[in-house]
Design a protein around this motif. Structure first.
Motif, PDB file in Angstrom:
ATOM      1  N   ILE A  91     -13.115   0.835  -7.867  1.00  0.00           N
ATOM      2  CA  ILE A  91     -14.093   1.533  -7.002  1.00  0.00           C
ATOM      3  C   ILE A  91     -13.357   2.623  -6.219  1.00  0.00           C
ATOM      4  N   ASN A  92     -12.133   2.323  -5.774  1.00  0.00           N
ATOM      5  CA  ASN A  92     -11.222   3.380  -5.316  1.00  0.00           C
ATOM      6  C   ASN A  92     -10.344   3.752  -6.516  1.00  0.00           C
ATOM      7  N   GLU A  93     -10.167   5.036  -6.748  1.00  0.00           N
ATOM      8  CA  GLU A  93      -9.418   5.505  -7.916  1.00  0.00           C
ATOM      9  C   GLU A  93      -7.932   5.108  -7.827  1.00  0.00           C
ATOM     10  N   VAL A  94      -7.373   4.751  -8.964  1.00  0.00           N
ATOM     11  CA  VAL A  94      -5.939   4.476  -9.043  1.00  0.00           C
ATOM     12  C   VAL A  94      -5.333   5.583  -9.910  1.00  0.00           C
ATOM     13  N   THR A  95      -4.596   6.506  -9.280  1.00  0.00           N
ATOM     14  CA  THR A  95      -4.105   7.664 -10.040  1.00  0.00           C
ATOM     15  C   THR A  95      -2.694   7.462 -10.575  1.00  0.00           C
ATOM     16  N   GLU A  96      -1.938   6.572  -9.954  1.00  0.00           N
ATOM     17  CA  GLU A  96      -0.569   6.334 -10.415  1.00  0.00           C
ATOM     18  C   GLU A  96      -0.159   4.933  -9.977  1.00  0.00           C
ATOM     19  N   PRO A  97       0.859   4.358 -10.619  1.00  0.00           N
ATOM     20  CA  PRO A  97       1.316   3.015 -10.216  1.00  0.00           C
ATOM     21  C   PRO A  97       1.672   3.020  -8.729  1.00  0.00           C
ATOM     22  N   THR A  98       1.117   2.062  -7.980  1.00  0.00           N
ATOM     23  CA  THR A  98       1.238   2.073  -6.518  1.00  0.00           C
ATOM     24  C   THR A  98       1.610   0.686  -6.007  1.00  0.00           C
ATOM     25  N   PRO A  99       2.726   0.585  -5.263  1.00  0.00           N
ATOM     26  CA  PRO A  99       3.035  -0.681  -4.593  1.00  0.00           C
ATOM     27  C   PRO A  99       1.867  -1.020  -3.663  1.00  0.00           C
ATOM     28  N   ILE A 100       1.463  -2.284  -3.615  1.00  0.00           N
ATOM     29  CA  ILE A 100       0.224  -2.645  -2.920  1.00  0.00           C
ATOM     30  C   ILE A 100       0.454  -3.799  -1.943  1.00  0.00           C
ATOM     31  N   GLY A 101      -0.484  -3.997  -1.031  1.00  0.00           N
ATOM     32  CA  GLY A 101      -0.398  -5.053  -0.030  1.00  0.00           C
ATOM     33  C   GLY A 101      -0.087  -4.484   1.345  1.00  0.00           C
ATOM     34  N   HIS A 102      -0.695  -5.072   2.391  1.00  0.00           N
ATOM     35  CA  HIS A 102      -0.464  -4.520   3.732  1.00  0.00           C
ATOM     36  C   HIS A 102      -0.505  -5.600   4.823  1.00  0.00           C
ATOM     37  N   GLU A 103      -0.481  -6.870   4.437  1.00  0.00           N
ATOM     38  CA  GLU A 103      -0.470  -7.955   5.422  1.00  0.00           C
ATOM     39  C   GLU A 103       0.883  -8.649   5.314  1.00  0.00           C
ATOM     40  N   TYR A 104       1.520  -8.888   6.442  1.00  0.00           N
ATOM     41  CA  TYR A 104       2.909  -9.342   6.369  1.00  0.00           C
ATOM     42  C   TYR A 104       3.368 -10.007   7.654  1.00  0.00           C
ATOM     43  N   CYS A 105       4.320 -10.916   7.477  1.00  0.00           N
ATOM     44  CA  CYS A 105       5.109 -11.404   8.599  1.00  0.00           C
ATOM     45  C   CYS A 105       6.439 -11.852   8.019  1.00  0.00           C
ATOM     46  N   GLY A 106       7.450 -11.897   8.848  1.00  0.00           N
ATOM     47  CA  GLY A 106       8.759 -12.273   8.319  1.00  0.00           C
ATOM     48  C   GLY A 106       9.862 -12.050   9.328  1.00  0.00           C
ATOM     49  N   VAL A 107      11.076 -11.991   8.821  1.00  0.00           N
ATOM     50  CA  VAL A 107      12.254 -11.937   9.687  1.00  0.00           C
ATOM     51  C   VAL A 107      12.906 -10.561   9.574  1.00  0.00           C
ATOM     52  N   VAL A 108      13.184  -9.973  10.737  1.00  0.00           N
ATOM     53  CA  VAL A 108      13.801  -8.636  10.747  1.00  0.00           C
ATOM     54  C   VAL A 108      15.179  -8.712  10.094  1.00  0.00           C
ATOM     55  N   GLU A 109      15.399  -7.833   9.141  1.00  0.00           N
ATOM     56  CA  GLU A 109      16.663  -7.794   8.394  1.00  0.00           C
ATOM     57  C   GLU A 109      17.579  -6.704   8.962  1.00  0.00           C
ATOM     58  N   GLU A 110      16.979  -5.606   9.350  1.00  0.00           N
ATOM     59  CA  GLU A 110      17.763  -4.447   9.771  1.00  0.00           C
ATOM     60  C   GLU A 110      16.865  -3.535  10.608  1.00  0.00           C
ATOM     61  N   VAL A 111      17.444  -2.879  11.595  1.00  0.00           N
ATOM     62  CA  VAL A 111      16.639  -1.911  12.355  1.00  0.00           C
ATOM     63  C   VAL A 111      17.392  -0.591  12.435  1.00  0.00           C
ATOM     64  N   GLY A 112      16.627   0.502  12.573  1.00  0.00           N
ATOM     65  CA  GLY A 112      17.220   1.812  12.776  1.00  0.00           C
ATOM     66  C   GLY A 112      17.776   1.927  14.190  1.00  0.00           C
ATOM     67  N   PRO A 113      18.585   2.971  14.437  1.00  0.00           N
ATOM     68  CA  PRO A 113      19.235   3.117  15.752  1.00  0.00           C
ATOM     69  C   PRO A 113      18.249   3.389  16.892  1.00  0.00           C
ATOM     70  N   GLY A 114      17.022   3.779  16.558  1.00  0.00           N
ATOM     71  CA  GLY A 114      16.039   4.070  17.619  1.00  0.00           C
ATOM     72  C   GLY A 114      15.162   2.880  17.970  1.00  0.00           C
ATOM     73  N   VAL A 115      15.465   1.716  17.393  1.00  0.00           N
ATOM     74  CA  VAL A 115      14.611   0.535  17.634  1.00  0.00           C
ATOM     75  C   VAL A 115      15.233  -0.330  18.731  1.00  0.00           C
ATOM     76  N   SER A 116      14.438  -0.684  19.747  1.00  0.00           N
ATOM     77  CA  SER A 116      15.011  -1.459  20.851  1.00  0.00           C
ATOM     78  C   SER A 116      14.261  -2.754  21.146  1.00  0.00           C
ATOM     79  N   SER A 117      13.021  -2.896  20.656  1.00  0.00           N
ATOM     80  CA  SER A 117      12.241  -4.063  21.089  1.00  0.00           C
ATOM     81  C   SER A 117      12.308  -5.234  20.103  1.00  0.00           C
ATOM     82  N   VAL A 118      12.780  -5.027  18.923  1.00  0.00           N
ATOM     83  CA  VAL A 118      12.992  -6.141  17.991  1.00  0.00           C
ATOM     84  C   VAL A 118      14.410  -6.028  17.420  1.00  0.00           C
ATOM     85  N   ARG A 119      14.958  -7.172  17.017  1.00  0.00           N
ATOM     86  CA  ARG A 119      16.342  -7.151  16.519  1.00  0.00           C
ATOM     87  C   ARG A 119      16.449  -8.057  15.290  1.00  0.00           C
TER      88      ARG A 119
END
Lengths: 338, 338
Positions: free
Chosen positions: B48-76
């Protein structure tokens, strides 16, 4: 009695009509002190709403009770009263929730551009003033029957709160009184969307802080410019066209509200746009009965002067000129003396 | 890493994909503890929504932080986190107003049916739990990423208050959690509109007091029967079709609210109907970030158990079966173990 009858688009006439009489025990007959022409009267006058037969017209009124049916207890002959353009029993669940314009027994008023008017559900519909009002207040009191209550409801429905930035789409009498309402509710910034100098002036006197003459995309861009790209907190849609509704929705911030009171003509709202913009939408025929007591008090105390929207004052016999002047936008709103 | 890729309607596969890496300094990489299939994933899966190319899918998540960028301060790294399906900076005017899904810098998440996920605006998007949660709570915590927050927002947007009569259109996971949300907000009567026995049962366990299996005109008539002809005080529209929206609007009393969270597909709302019914309308992509702290607390305290919507539990490698089962309505919602 004399009363206005719409015969065909562009053809409104004063005619001799039978005096209205009590039909139901809950009726009252009111001798009108003042009436007027509404923007919504222009839809059939312009032929946009079909006119199939000669129809008594007009729905804004105030005056002195002449007679009441045996079931009426809250108003009595001799009292000055104002009523809503929709008669309501004020006791059904919709009325008790403050939505008297959705009353289970509602009756849309018509034939108010006349000397006398039959008002159904008189106890639920009419609100009496404590004393005979000062004649100078008649125009302002008359507006409470519809146009002021409608502008007020637009602001209520849009969720106007103190400190907000509010935009008003439409510079007719309803839009101008939407400006006045937003100001009274404590809006900090009020953007009137108008390109007509006399209306811009009145909007400013009613409390507008900014005037945007652009329309469509340009108007939306101006609102976003004026709000640091965020959009207005609340927008009053006081026209009733699809263009006005689109302009209103696109001018509002996510979570902000559009209050719409212009009778929709050909308006279709794309669900996807409403979803994407996250704008709240609420409108309809204003439950002016809810607001009448407070707005009567405010008018009698001189705190609001909504009657200033009348810029044409005519005897009832010249009703046709009132319609012409409003149709040609020579007048904002025509006041009629029966 | 392994991750789900949608190639074409009906064709979702687990593939070996490059591990995500920090791109912006504000990114985090999360090793997912749990993910799942959303009703909205079915739109492209069904073509019903067009699929034009192979697309990684899914948008619900929880888990353990593996790595953060240098600008991240509230999670580690090492912290258990839950984030919204829309990444947001949580500092812009829309975020501060509680509409993080309209963030000026929002990023729609995708590719969460995988082992690892890059989360932009990590400080604004992710909320950490105080400790490592009990594994039994993982399904419920996962729902806070979207489906529970979306059901909650439907109830918020509809204006649910204690004592109200609430109707819920749609018996998918969002609708069922809309029932749970309305109950938690104190609704007195909750009418679930469902014709599927297992879903009726779960709705009842979540707090529904009435079940209406009818649809369309018959459903509207039943709601009016159940409410003495008045209509529901609030209606949650959790489908996204024109039929569902019409059913919702017509089931609501004047001045009542429809909260709509189903992504609209071909929905067009007649302005005249909205005007005549006086129903308030508010919806959009749920700002679940607003609700995350409170809903995490409620879940950890055991006050809500939204994870019960998962009635199919699969290893990530069997994602295709999860889609099939939901598409065929054999499952309400498929939980995936990466």
């Amino acid at each position: 009695m004399r009363g206005a009858v719409l015969h065909a688009p562009g053809d409104v006439r004063i005619e001799q009509l039978p005096d209205p009489a009590i039909v139901e025990p809950t009726d009252a007959i009111v001798r009108l002190s003042a009436t007027c022409v509404c923007g919504s009267d222009l839809w059939p006058y312009r032929g946009i709403n079909e006119v199939t037969e000669p129809t008594p017209i007009g729905h804004e009124y105030c005056g002195v009770v002449e007679e009441v049916g045996p079931g009426v207890s809250s108003v009595r002959p001799g009292q000055f009263v104002i009523g809503s353009f929709i008669a309501s029993d004020n006791t059904c669940p919709h009325c008790r929730a403050g939505y008297q314009s959705a009353c289970a027994h509602k009756v849309g008023m018509t034939g108010a551009q006349a000397e006398l008017l039959r008002v159904p559900h008189a106890d639920g519909t009419l609100v009496a003033t404590p004393d005979d009002p000062d004649p100078e207040l008649l125009p302002s009191l008359l507006t409470l029957s519809d146009v002021m209550g409608t502008g007020w409801f637009a602001a209520v429905a849009a969720g106007v709160r103190p400190g907000m930035t509010v935009a008003v789409v439409g510079d007719g009498a309803v839009g101008l009184l939407g400006v006045l309402s937003a100001r009274r509710m404590g809006a900090e910034r009020i953007i009137a969307m108008s390109r007509h100098e006399p209306r811009q002036k009145l909007a400013t006197e009613f409390g507008a802080t900014d005037v945007v003459p652009e329309r469509g995309d340009d108007a939306v861009a101006r609102i976003h410019d004026l709000t640091d790209g965020v959009g207005a907190d609340a927008v009053l849609e006081c026209v009733g066209t699809g263009e006005a509704m689109t302009q209103a929705i696109r001018s509002t911030r996510a979570g902000g509200g559009v209050g719409f009171v212009g009778v929709p003509h050909g308006v279709s709202i794309p669900g996807g746009r409403l979803f994407a913009t996250m704008v709240r939408l609420h409108g309809g025929p204003a439950p002016v009965r809810r607001f009448l007591p407070d707005l009567i008090d405010a008018t009698l105390r001189g705190e609001i002067d909504p009657g200033r929207v009348f810029d044409l004052d005519l005897p009832l016999d010249e009703v046709a000129e009132g319609y012409r002047a409003m149709d040609e936008r020579r007048a904002i709103k025509a006041y009629l003396r029966p």
